[in-house]
Design an enzyme around this catalytic site. Sequence first.
Site, mmCIF file in Angstrom:
data_model
loop_
_atom_site.group_PDB
_atom_site.id
_atom_site.type_symbol
_atom_site.label_atom_id
_atom_site.label_comp_id
_atom_site.label_asym_id
_atom_site.label_seq_id
_atom_site.Cartn_x
_atom_site.Cartn_y
_atom_site.Cartn_z
ATOM 1 N N TYR A 1 -1.728 0.056 10.107
ATOM 2 C CA TYR A 1 -2.005 -0.564 8.805
ATOM 3 C C TYR A 1 -0.772 -0.449 7.903
ATOM 4 C CZ TYR A 1 -3.622 -1.059 4.033
ATOM 5 O OH TYR A 1 -3.724 -1.433 2.726
ATOM 6 N N SER B 1 0.826 -1.207 0.000
ATOM 7 C CA SER B 1 0.000 0.000 0.000
ATOM 8 C C SER B 1 0.855 1.250 0.000
ATOM 9 C CB SER B 1 -0.853 -0.005 1.271
ATOM 10 O OG SER B 1 -1.439 1.243 1.462
ATOM 11 N N LYS C 1 2.027 -3.432 6.616
ATOM 12 C CA LYS C 1 2.391 -3.691 5.211
ATOM 13 C C LYS C 1 3.906 -3.535 5.018
ATOM 14 C CE LYS C 1 -1.650 -4.570 3.440
ATOM 15 N NZ LYS C 1 -1.965 -5.821 2.746
#
Length: 332
Positions: A145, A121, A149
């Site tokens: 988040y 991402s 990643k």
Amino acid sequence: MHDSTENILVTGGAGYIGSHVVRDLGEQGYKPIVYDNLSTGNKDFVLYGDFIKGDLKDTNLITKIIKKYKIKSVIHFAAYIVVEESVNKPIKYYNNNFFNSLNLIKSCIENGVENFVFSSSAAVYGISEEFPVKENSQLNPVNPYGRSKMFTEILLEDISYIYKNFNYIALRYFNVAGADKKLRIGQKYENPTHLITLALKTALGEYESLNIFGTDYNTPDGTAIRDYIHIDDLSNAHILCLNYLKKERKSKVFNCGYGQGYSVLEVLNTTKKVTKVNFKTVNSKKREGDPPILIADSNLIKDKLGWSPKYNDLEFIINSAWEWEKKLKKGE
Ligand code: UDP
């Protein structure tokens, strides 16, 4: 076309992005083996291949599937994706996005998987000084988040360094929107959080108003800027990644966006134009964990894979999502 017996394991293949890639794999002659716990996915979105309901934490089941289907290539989507939720529930995010990915990768290594495409991402960049941002820019993720990643990318780098038969591509997605042309699949979440989806649902009267999260960012109109990309261009990038890994057997990290940024206000104005609904907006405080600007430099994926996006047009993207939202509403 490829050997139709070539099975590709797709975790999270019943989700929004995964289901489009499964569609493209099927159309290219691959056989997708979809593994999804249906926590946010939809079984009827799986247009090709076999479907197995299972959780990413169930390493024994994953290992059995890798062996049974003689899997050589994996595309790994299954993950939690809501930035603000990750701030409030970091353990949930690290557990699923990082720890379960580690176990999946371990099982891949132990069972002869050679190619691994990972859904990363733009959130790995976080607050970046560079616009557009390049793959070798400093990673500075500002929420769990994005960190989950980034850690998985680092893991893949370390593992592929020592296991020479295992190569990966981490594809750093920017902001994905839009739906399948035939409107068979699209974004469908119980609790949507994405800007374009919420704006369209507000235009349809499903919400009273749309919150603009943050109006005092250091951007020309004070709202946050993102690089919005059509789902079909992103989906196609996955097929190119898979074919590259099979042929070149080299690990890579690629951005996937158009290199064009739009502010929240610009997106909302275009949404109003497309829908012809002047829906209500409310200026609200910033969402926790949101970086001000994310725009991709995608020259690397264009150069290395010949990725040539077809839908670099915000109005087209929003219209594609609009057709889908209208269909969803009718089907209720
Ligand atoms: N956003 C907003 N109102 C909403 C949803 C999102 O103002 O109802 C903003 C959000 O703060 C961010 C941008 O729109 O700056 C894109 O958010 P989205 O959740 O679509 O994607 P993200 O960039 O967080 O992955």
